[in-house]
Design an enzyme around this catalytic site. Structure first.
Site, PDB file in Angstrom:
ATOM      1  N   ASN A 307       0.802  -1.224   0.000  1.00 55.55           N
ATOM      2  CA  ASN A 307       0.000   0.000   0.000  1.00 55.55           C
ATOM      3  C   ASN A 307       0.833   1.272   0.000  1.00 55.55           C
ATOM      4  OD1 ASN A 307      -2.402   1.792   0.876  1.00 55.55           O
ATOM      5  ND2 ASN A 307      -0.958   1.991   2.579  1.00 55.55           N
ATOM      6  N   TYR A 375       3.427   9.798 -11.186  1.00 66.55           N
ATOM      7  CA  TYR A 375       2.567   8.997 -10.303  1.00 66.55           C
ATOM      8  C   TYR A 375       1.674   8.070 -11.146  1.00 66.55           C
ATOM      9  CZ  TYR A 375      -1.056   8.010  -6.772  1.00 66.55           C
ATOM     10  OH  TYR A 375      -1.947   7.395  -5.910  1.00 66.55           O
TER      11      TYR A 375
HETATM   12  N1  LIG Z   1      -5.763   9.085  -1.142  1.00 69.13           N
HETATM   13  C1  LIG Z   1      -6.108   8.878  -2.387  1.00 69.13           C
HETATM   14  O1  LIG Z   1      -6.913   9.642  -2.935  1.00 69.13           O
HETATM   15  C2  LIG Z   1      -5.560   7.723  -3.183  1.00 69.13           C
HETATM   16  C3  LIG Z   1      -6.147   7.447  -4.424  1.00 69.13           C
HETATM   17  C4  LIG Z   1      -5.653   6.403  -5.178  1.00 69.13           C
HETATM   18  C5  LIG Z   1      -4.626   5.629  -4.699  1.00 69.13           C
HETATM   19  N2  LIG Z   1      -4.067   5.892  -3.489  1.00 69.13           N
HETATM   20  C6  LIG Z   1      -2.942   5.048  -3.041  1.00 69.13           C
HETATM   21  O2  LIG Z   1      -3.185   4.578  -1.721  1.00 69.13           O
HETATM   22  C7  LIG Z   1      -1.942   4.245  -1.107  1.00 69.13           C
HETATM   23  C8  LIG Z   1      -1.933   4.809   0.308  1.00 69.13           C
HETATM   24  O3  LIG Z   1      -1.968   6.226   0.251  1.00 69.13           O
HETATM   25  P1  LIG Z   1      -2.865   7.123   1.211  1.00 69.13           P
HETATM   26  O4  LIG Z   1      -3.802   7.842   0.375  1.00 69.13           O
HETATM   27  O5  LIG Z   1      -3.353   6.324   2.339  1.00 69.13           O
HETATM   28  O6  LIG Z   1      -1.781   8.213   1.635  1.00 69.13           O
HETATM   29  P2  LIG Z   1      -1.054   8.537   3.002  1.00 69.13           P
HETATM   30  O7  LIG Z   1      -2.023   8.800   4.077  1.00 69.13           O
HETATM   31  O8  LIG Z   1      -0.068   9.582   2.650  1.00 69.13           O
HETATM   32  O9  LIG Z   1      -0.303   7.191   3.307  1.00 69.13           O
HETATM   33  C9  LIG Z   1       0.844   6.803   2.609  1.00 69.13           C
HETATM   34  C10 LIG Z   1       1.544   5.769   3.439  1.00 69.13           C
HETATM   35  O10 LIG Z   1       2.680   5.305   2.711  1.00 69.13           O
HETATM   36  C11 LIG Z   1       3.785   5.281   3.610  1.00 69.13           C
HETATM   37  N3  LIG Z   1       5.019   5.405   2.865  1.00 69.13           N
HETATM   38  C12 LIG Z   1       5.320   6.273   1.869  1.00 69.13           C
HETATM   39  N4  LIG Z   1       6.577   6.071   1.451  1.00 69.13           N
HETATM   40  C13 LIG Z   1       7.074   5.060   2.189  1.00 69.13           C
HETATM   41  C14 LIG Z   1       8.321   4.405   2.235  1.00 69.13           C
HETATM   42  N5  LIG Z   1       9.329   4.747   1.429  1.00 69.13           N
HETATM   43  N6  LIG Z   1       8.487   3.381   3.109  1.00 69.13           N
HETATM   44  C15 LIG Z   1       7.499   3.025   3.948  1.00 69.13           C
HETATM   45  N7  LIG Z   1       6.290   3.611   3.959  1.00 69.13           N
HETATM   46  C16 LIG Z   1       6.095   4.627   3.092  1.00 69.13           C
HETATM   47  C17 LIG Z   1       3.514   6.455   4.561  1.00 69.13           C
HETATM   48  O11 LIG Z   1       4.138   6.223   5.799  1.00 69.13           O
HETATM   49  P3  LIG Z   1       5.397   7.037   6.388  1.00 69.13           P
HETATM   50  O12 LIG Z   1       5.231   8.458   6.020  1.00 69.13           O
HETATM   51  O13 LIG Z   1       5.284   6.702   7.835  1.00 69.13           O
HETATM   52  O14 LIG Z   1       6.565   6.382   5.760  1.00 69.13           O
HETATM   53  C18 LIG Z   1       2.022   6.331   4.757  1.00 69.13           C
HETATM   54  O15 LIG Z   1       1.732   5.403   5.769  1.00 69.13           O
HETATM   55  C19 LIG Z   1      -0.851   4.811  -2.018  1.00 69.13           C
HETATM   56  O16 LIG Z   1      -0.277   3.756  -2.767  1.00 69.13           O
HETATM   57  C20 LIG Z   1      -1.596   5.753  -2.936  1.00 69.13           C
HETATM   58  O17 LIG Z   1      -0.973   5.895  -4.179  1.00 69.13           O
HETATM   59  C21 LIG Z   1      -4.521   6.938  -2.715  1.00 69.13           C
END
Ligand SMILES: NC(=O)c1ccc[n+]([C@@H]2O[C@H](COP(=O)([O-])OP(=O)(O)OC[C@H]3O[C@@H](n4cnc5c(N)ncnc54)[C@H](OP(=O)(O)O)[C@@H]3O)[C@@H](O)[C@H]2O)c1
Length: 471
Positions: A307, A375
């Protein structure tokens, strides 16, 4: 899920998927209206449900269709869910001279009846902000001239497109429309079609070397993850945090990965005995550490949720675009390839499953000026990676699926100073999702209830695709 006081109308409820749906809804407290032509079979299924309302009717007969809706409303005053499941198959090759007979047999039931019932039910579904599920088939994407099932395939392709159009039109009234496309499911359909093929023949054309039971198609209900070890990357916030909490509340042992310890601890405090590892998934040593720690501590891995992801906006016109490319691809793709390869042997032992969190961006182009290209490219690549490894790991009993969310209220947009609510207008349902909604889908796809699902890419986008398609 509870369906107490919901009125659920299931067509084709006398056998197969429809019968399993009627039983499942009934056991969840719904008032089920069962429609079918064969009274004996209907009665047998009704006997397994709690006070169902049985209507013997032919959905392809316009008067019967009107009677189905009228009698349901007369009896219960409402309809919450319409399951358009009744369907038939038939075999004839184009050169046989019988193709139009098969067309006339299939299309009225598989398509025209769905159009009519949907239009008759719509005023009632708008009142309850209800929803429609159309049972289609993977056959909608098949073009096998040897099988002679072209008319069946065409009926299901048309049904898929009707569902999309209906979803777009009804979204503005708060009514959701979705399609389920099963592969081979053991029901009466082969017998009813006088088909020469057997279920063993269908088994041979699936990667998992199995066909489904009807219960798998409808059983989205009770999920248990007791004694399962679930590794969630990016569990310190957003979708990953919601998934960690949801798995934990279903009895799983969750291993949470993230870089921010404070945030990880805060999420862990809401879970039951969650174990967290502070690590950067893009760092090769950290990735090895994550898997080693998990196996040392719990001795196995059942589910891997890839994720963790980032958005680093940059324009292709800027020399810094390669920086964005390197970081984005390092976390959103390379880290997933690495973690998956490290986890694969353990998942083979448990016949486990993998969920990759992609994005609708993987199937779209970004708005000019948004800087989201890298992205979107990373997610498109992730989608294809999911397909490739689903095929590679299927012979070992490991399932791999992708989820493509639209906008979700998480830090990913906060960190970019983007108000996620700005996206409401781009969605058919005029809303964005909460992380828990994606977590629910993650749980379902990684549960045994989804044992027939691999190589899928589930879109959970509040209708962003259909909205864009119209513009
Ligand atoms: N929110 C949306 O609208 C949306 C839409 C489509 C897809 N997504 C996808 O959903 C997934 C989760 O995103 P989210 O929306 O929940 O965003 P978020 O709240 O920013 O969460 C992202 C997570 O990824 C972790 N992360 C990022 N880089 C990392 C690394 N190098 N190593 C370990 N952990 C890492 C962050 O943790 P730390 O900062 O603690 O490392 C955080 O827990 C992503 O793949 C994103 O592309 C999100």
């Amino acid at each position: 899920m509870s369906f107490n006081n919901k009125v659920v109308l299931v067509t084709g409820a006398s056998s197969g998927i429809g019968a399993a749906a009627a039983e499942a809804f009934s056991s969840e407290g719904a008032q089920v209206v069962m429609v079918g032509r064969n009274e004996t079979k209907l009665s047998a299924v009704a006997a397994k449900c709690n006070k169902p309302f049985v209507i013997r009717a032919d959905v392809a007969n316009d008067d019967d269709a009107r009677r189905i809706i009228d009698e349901t409303i007369e009896r219960f005053g409402r309809i919450d869910i319409l399951i358009n499941n009744a369907g038939v198959s038939g075999v004839a090759k184009l050169i046989s001279g019988k193709i139009i007979d098969i067309y006339d047999k299939i299309m009225p039931i598989n398509l025209r009846a769905v159009v009519l019932l949907t239009s008759l039910a719509t005023p009632h579904l708008i009142k309850t902000k209800g929803n429609i599920v159309n049972i289609s088939s993977v056959a909608a994407r098949l073009m096998d001239s040897r099988s002679g099932t072209a008319m069946y395939n065409v009926s299901k392709a048309a049904l898929n497109h009707f569902s999309l159009c209906a979803a777009e039109e009804l979204s503005r009234y708060g009514v959701r429309v979705n399609t389920i496309s099963p592969g081979p499911v053991v029901t009466d359909i082969l017998v009813n079609t006088n088909a020469k093929a057997t279920w063993d023949d269908f088994k041979k054309i699936t990667c998992l070397d199995r066909v489904s039971d009807p219960v798998e198609i409808v059983d989205l209900i009770i999920m248990s993850f007791k004694n399962k070890v679930v590794l969630v990357t990016g569990a310190s916030s957003g979708i990953g945090a919601a998934a960690a909490e949801a798995f934990s509340s279903e009895g799983a042992q969750v291993v949470m990965v993230g870089r921010n310890e404070t945030k990880l601890s805060a999420v862990a405090a809401k879970c039951n005995k969650a174990f967290f590892i502070r690590a950067d998934v893009a760092n090769d040593d950290d990735a090895r550490f994550i898997l080693d720690e998990t196996i040392n501590r719990f001795g196995k891995l059942d589910i891997l949720i890839n994720n963790a992801g980032v958005i680093i906006p940059e324009s292709i016109l800027n020399v810094n675009v390669l920086k964005s490319y390197d970081t984005t691809m390092g976390i959103n793709l390379r880290a997933i390839v690495h973690l998956t390869s490290l986890a694969a042997s353990h998942l083979i032992e448990t016949k486990g499953s993998i969920i990759n969190i992609s994005s609708v961006g993987g199937q779209m182009v970004p708005r000019p000026g948004s800087g989201f290209s890298m992205y979107y490219v990373s997610k498109a690549a992730l989608n294809h990676f999911g397909l490739c490894i689903a095929a590679e790991l299927a012979p070992y009993g490991v399932r791999v699926n992708t989820i493509s969310p639209g906008p979700v209220r998480t830090n990913i947009f906060n960190d970019l100073n983007i108000d996620v609510d700005n996206f409401c207008n781009s969605t058919a349902l005029q809303r964005v999702s909460e992380p828990k909604e994606v977590a629910d889908l993650i749980l379902f796809l990684s549960s045994d209830k989804a044992k027939a699902i691999t190589g899928s890419n589930y879109v959970i986008d509040n209708g962003i695709f259909i909205c864009r398609a119209m513009k």
